[in-house]
Design an enzyme around this catalytic site. Structure first.
Site, PDB file in Angstrom:
ATOM      1  N   ARG A  46       0.850  -1.197   0.000  1.00 13.45           N
ATOM      2  CA  ARG A  46       0.000   0.000   0.000  1.00 13.45           C
ATOM      3  C   ARG A  46       0.884   1.244   0.000  1.00 13.45           C
ATOM      4  NH1 ARG A  46      -2.483   3.583   3.747  1.00 13.45           N
ATOM      5  NH2 ARG A  46      -4.636   4.105   3.248  1.00 13.45           N
ATOM      6  N   SER A 115     -13.084  -3.665   0.199  1.00 10.26           N
ATOM      7  CA  SER A 115     -13.393  -3.013   1.475  1.00 10.26           C
ATOM      8  C   SER A 115     -14.891  -2.773   1.577  1.00 10.26           C
ATOM      9  CB  SER A 115     -12.666  -1.664   1.579  1.00 10.26           C
ATOM     10  OG  SER A 115     -11.278  -1.849   1.722  1.00 10.26           O
ATOM     11  N   LYS A 145      -6.331   5.314   9.872  1.00  9.10           N
ATOM     12  CA  LYS A 145      -7.555   5.978   9.416  1.00  9.10           C
ATOM     13  C   LYS A 145      -8.436   6.302  10.621  1.00  9.10           C
ATOM     14  CE  LYS A 145      -7.805   3.972   4.760  1.00  9.10           C
ATOM     15  NZ  LYS A 145      -8.669   3.275   3.774  1.00  9.10           N
TER      16      LYS A 145
END
Length: 214
Positions: A46, A115, A145
């Site tokens: 990522r 997701s 997050k």
């Protein structure tokens, strides 16, 4: 080079279980090797930067390591990068390439993760679109997050009962709070900080992988 057996196993749900580590911007190939040594069974690359050559170089190196170690390699968000490094698959979110488009580009054997946040309807839609696994979260406060909507273990239980797909739990997961998610039916625990920000990456990884042995 990938063996014929592992090539045939791509996309198979049999290997979609255990500790699922996700790299951070500062994660090195050596860090990933340590996580694998501690028992990580899936690695997601990522990197949200726009540095194409950096991302290709890092993804290629981690992909090579994963192939050598027999660990699944997933690319976050970028279907073309996944294709270019011959990744095992891609993980898409709300703003990313649609599951069906990713499947079309990467083929039937690719692993496509989706997701679903805290929305069961998204999980149903992902299953319909041909997802290989679904991810719910955040279950706990996540440093990556912090504004992410909270998911509950009820989602895991419901998905395991009604959808024939492996389930990933993500968001603020530690070895201490992760056990309840595994008990609820989560096939994989996805973590970033709780592994890659620890002084002993292999040891932190082992604490998570041990949860799947109990």
């Amino acid at each position: 080079a990938r063996t014929e057996d592992s090539a045939q196993d791509r996309g198979g749900v049999m290997r979609l279980s255990g500790l699922y580590v996700i790299t951070a911007a500062e994660t090195t190939v050596e860090d990933v090797a340590s996580a694998i040594r501690g028992g990580a069974s899936i690695v997601q690359y990522r990197d949200k930067s726009n540095d194409v050559s950096k991302r290709f170089g890092e993804a290629s190196a981690i992909r090579k390591l994963c192939a050598e170690k027999g660990v699944l390699f997933i690319v976050n968000d970028d279907v073309e990068l996944a294709a270019s490094v011959d990744a095992d698959g891609v993980h898409v979110g709300r703003e990313d390439a649609a599951c069906s488009r990713a499947r079309e580009r990467l083929g039937d054997k690719a692993i496509i993760g989706v997701s679903c946040y805290n929305e069961y309807a998204r999980a149903e839609a992902a299953a319909e679109a041909g997802a290989s696994y679904i991810a719910f979260g955040a279950f706990f406060g996540s440093p990556t997050k912090p504004e992410a909507p909270r998911a509950t273990t009820d989602l895991v239980v419901r998905a395991k009962e009604a959808l024939s797909l492996p389930v990933v739990a993500i968001g603020g997961i530690t070895p201490q709070n992760g056990a309840s998610l595994v008990t609820a039916g989560a096939d994989m625990l996805a973590v970033i900080t709780a592994v890659f920000s620890q002084p002993d990456i292999a040891g932190a990884s082992r604490q998570f992988s041990d949860l799947f042995l109990e």
